[in-house]
Design an enzyme around this catalytic site. Structure first.
Site, PDB file in Angstrom:
ATOM      1  N   LYS A 191       0.826  -1.208   0.000  1.00  0.00           N
ATOM      2  CA  LYS A 191       0.000   0.000   0.000  1.00  0.00           C
ATOM      3  C   LYS A 191       0.865   1.266   0.000  1.00  0.00           C
ATOM      4  O   LYS A 191       2.093   1.193  -0.035  1.00  0.00           O
ATOM      5  CB  LYS A 191      -0.941  -0.020   1.210  1.00  0.00           C
ATOM      6  CG  LYS A 191      -1.908  -1.204   1.232  1.00  0.00           C
ATOM      7  CD  LYS A 191      -2.763  -1.261  -0.012  1.00  0.00           C
ATOM      8  CE  LYS A 191      -3.981  -2.161   0.125  1.00  0.00           C
ATOM      9  NZ  LYS A 191      -3.688  -3.547   0.433  1.00  0.00           N
ATOM     10  N   SER A 192       0.225   2.425   0.068  1.00  0.00           N
ATOM     11  CA  SER A 192       0.938   3.703  -0.020  1.00  0.00           C
ATOM     12  C   SER A 192       2.044   3.804   1.014  1.00  0.00           C
ATOM     13  O   SER A 192       3.146   4.289   0.725  1.00  0.00           O
ATOM     14  CB  SER A 192      -0.038   4.863   0.164  1.00  0.00           C
ATOM     15  OG  SER A 192      -1.029   4.882  -0.841  1.00  0.00           O
TER      16      SER A 192
END
Length: 380
Positions: A191-192
């Site tokens: 994820k980010s």
């Protein structure tokens, strides 16, 4: 053979390692100060009023449903294209799930399908308790339009923003909960940012925030008591059936360190996605946001239906590991809606048969990206 390239990969720097080691040497490995610091930093970053950290993104979604009172006899609507957790969170509560179609070139919830389904449900007096909205690959959904449809009917809105930390919509960060009751994030390694495993629930509603915090830790309260009797500081009350969904300080320390790099990570992802689109202009790409920006958790391209799987396998043979995000949830054997019902979701079926996520992560070099680009050019 060239090194393998995967669709996603975490970036861990020395300051991330140092942050975890410092916490490992501290007095608290769990239920210490780092969790609160992580909550406050992320809440401030996305301008939400309240944030509760938890063990993973699925736990965050489950807590969201529980706090909204979703349960047996309720129905929750979920976009057909997403990871199964977007539907499982409602099923865990005993509710039923119904699927919404998506836009074929974005994978995001189709507002027109939502509008039509709400009209039919209102006529039958079968409105959903909540709608889960997934920002596919970080591309923001049209939250204003969704809120305009749901809020007058008293339908709760949960933003599943597992892909969208760092995305914006109408000049606000995804997570601000401007058009939703609750937003959830995931900190899985691709994820980010990552905390190895972890999640966060954000809301602007103080009652929901307190409910989420209590449910996250066994249903126990250490502050709001049901009795006026004075007890020493050891006293606590289990007030309802909750879960052990707490995040440890070790995970929070990593997440907090990673959060400092979020803007750089998103900028790198956006630049790499733009480079793909310029070099492979002959491909159709996931729709660009019209009122915001995407954090580009994924770079989704669309290939001819009759060649997508062939191209996927050919790239894999070259060590380029793409992925499909996702097969429609209703096609999973658990849901067993039957193949004859697939026609009810033309957008999801079109997306499913053509989409492919290409390698995209902050450490992807231009040389490695060129390798992907050239391989695809040869195949198409």
């Amino acid at each position: 053979m060239s090194k393998p390239l995967f669709y996603g990969k975490q970036h861990i720097s020395q300051n991330d390692v140092d942050a975890v080691l410092d916490t490992l040497k501290s007095d608290f490995l769990t239920q210490g100060p780092k969790v609160k610091q992580f909550e406050e930093a992320l809440r401030t970053k996305v301008t939400a009023d309240y944030a509760v950290a938890c063990s993973n993104g699925t736990a965050a979604l489950h807590l969201a449903c529980l706090s909204l009172g979703v349960g047996v006899g309720d129905e929750v609507w979920v976009p057909a294209i997403s990871f199964v957790a977007s539907a499982n969170c409602a099923l865990y509560t005993g509710a039923t799930v119904s699927f919404l179609d998506v836009e074929p070139l974005s994978g995001n919830l189709c507002v027109d399908d939502l509008s039509k389904k709400l009209a039919r449900a209102a006529e039958q007096n079968r409105l959903p308790k909540a709608v889960v909205v997934v920002h596919m690959a970080g591309l923001p959904c049209d939250m204003q339009a969704i809120a305009n449809l749901c809020r007058p009917l008293g339908i709760a809105i949960i933003e599943d923003a597992a892909h969208a930390l760092g995305s914006t919509y109408i000049n606000q960060a995804i997570g601000a909960c401007q058009y939703s009751d609750i937003t959830t994030f995931s900190f899985h390694p691709v994820k980010s940012i990552t905390s190895a495993e972890g999640g966060m629930v954000l809301t602007n509603n103080p009652e929901l925030a307190q409910k989420i915090r209590t449910l996250c830790s066994h249903g126990i309260s250490k502050t709001n008591f049901t009795t006026d009797t004075q007890y020493p500081s050891w006293y606590y009350e289990q007030q309802e059936l909750g879960y052990n969904y707490r995040l440890s300080d070790l995970h929070a320390a990593l997440g907090l360190s990673q959060l400092d790099k979020l803007d750089d990570f998103v900028h790198q992802r956006q630049a790499l996605a733009s480079r793909y689109k310029q070099a492979l202009a002959e491909l159709t790409w996931q729709t660009s946001p019209t009122r915001g920006s995407s954090a580009f958790h994924l770079a989704i391209a669309f290939f001819p239906k009759d060649r997508r799987d062939q191209i996927y396998l050919a790239l894999k043979e070259q060590g380029i590991h793409c992925q499909l995000h996702y097969m429609p949830i209703y096609r999973q054997p658990y849901h067993d809606v039957g193949a004859t019902n697939y026609v009810r979701f033309p957008g999801a079926e079109a997306y499913f048969s053509t989409a492919l996520s290409l390698p995209l992560f902050p450490d992807l070099t231009h040389n490695d990206q060129d390798r992907v680009i050239e391989a695809i050019k040869e195949l198409i």
